[in-house]
Scaffold this active site. Structure first.
Site, PDB file in Angstrom:
ATOM      1  N   LYS A  58       0.940  -1.257   0.097  1.00 32.50           N
ATOM      2  CA  LYS A  58       0.018  -0.092  -0.026  1.00 32.50           C
ATOM      3  C   LYS A  58       0.821   1.097   0.094  1.00 32.50           C
ATOM      4  CE  LYS A  58      -3.764  -2.184   2.517  1.00 32.50           C
ATOM      5  NZ  LYS A  58      -4.406  -2.316   3.788  1.00 32.50           N
ATOM      6  N   ALA A  72      -0.885   0.564   5.710  1.00 30.01           N
ATOM      7  CA  ALA A  72      -1.014  -0.039   7.242  1.00 30.01           C
ATOM      8  C   ALA A  72      -2.049  -1.188   6.714  1.00 30.01           C
ATOM      9  CB  ALA A  72      -1.669   0.909   8.136  1.00 30.01           C
ATOM     10  N   ASP A  73      -1.949  -2.192   7.593  1.00 30.46           N
ATOM     11  CA  ASP A  73      -3.149  -3.440   7.253  1.00 30.46           C
ATOM     12  C   ASP A  73      -3.060  -4.242   8.694  1.00 30.46           C
ATOM     13  OD1 ASP A  73      -4.537  -4.632   4.990  1.00 30.46           O
ATOM     14  OD2 ASP A  73      -3.884  -6.271   6.337  1.00 30.46           O
ATOM     15  N   GLN A  74      -4.148  -5.045   8.882  1.00 28.61           N
ATOM     16  CA  GLN A  74      -4.248  -5.619   9.753  1.00 28.61           C
ATOM     17  C   GLN A  74      -5.018  -7.034   9.550  1.00 28.61           C
ATOM     18  OE1 GLN A  74      -7.607  -3.941  12.615  1.00 28.61           O
ATOM     19  NE2 GLN A  74      -6.086  -3.614  14.085  1.00 28.61           N
TER      20      GLN A  74
END
Length: 196
Positions: A58, A72-74
């Site tokens: 990203k 960011a990622d989760q």
């Protein structure tokens, strides 16, 4: 001073940055995240590795010489299962039934790219202990939460009504919301994006 872009459409991440007084422009990446996740699963990537890689992709998607881009990622992991955002109320109910009475991890990654290179990153993995709530509570929660059950991994917004789902949490509050904010702020100060 370099500009700052948030390569995310997440309202929670944008709100965290704005409330912390960070000047930025939101420009969501247009990646096919489902295809990337599927490919990484086939490669045997762990949930933490998946979160880190997606955050990097990203950030790199909007990377430019005069701009720092935040990606960011989760990924939610519970008993070997991985969860994405629910696509319907029924899917949210199913996910919450699975998670109730159990402990899950939220692998939350953030990275910053500039000029096509990742220049910084961090990973935080809070552990959340969901209480063993009743079916009646669950039905009422999903009804009251409305569309919010489809906007967050795990079908809850911890900063709101979703707090009632939990018994305890170990780890960083901001990471639960989707962004390891304090390490990011430290990097932005060191990079002279924010005042020291």
């Amino acid at each position: 001073m370099a500009g700052l872009v948030l390569a995310s459409g997440s309202e929670a991440r944008a709100r965290l940055l704005a409330q912390a007084g960070v000047p930025f422009v939101a420009c969501p990446s247009k990646l096919d995240e489902d295809s990337l996740r599927t490919a990484m699963k086939k490669e045997g990537a762990s949930p933490a590795q998946m979160a880190e890689r997606l955050a990097e992709v990203k950030a790199l998607s909007h990377s430019a010489a005069d701009t720092f881009v935040i990606g960011a990622d989760q990924i939610l992991e519970c008993d070997g299962e991985r969860f994405d955002k629910a696509s319907s109320r029924d899917e949210a109910l199913e996910a919450l039934r699975f998670l109730r009475g159990r402990t899950h991890s939220l692998h939350t990654a953030v990275c910053v790219a500039q000029n096509g290179v990742v220049v910084w990153g961090a990973l935080s993995s809070p552990r959340l202990h969901m209480r063993a709530f009743s079916d009646a509570f669950l039905e009422d929660y999903v009804r009251r939460a409305g569309d919010a059950v489809e906007t967050s991994v795990g079908a809850y917004e911890y900063e709101g009504l979703g707090a009632q789902l939990f018994q305890s949490v170990e780890g960083d509050y901001f990471s639960v919301l989707g962004l390891p904010l304090l390490p990011l702020l430290d990097f932005l100060r060191r990079a002279s994006v924010l005042e020291t």
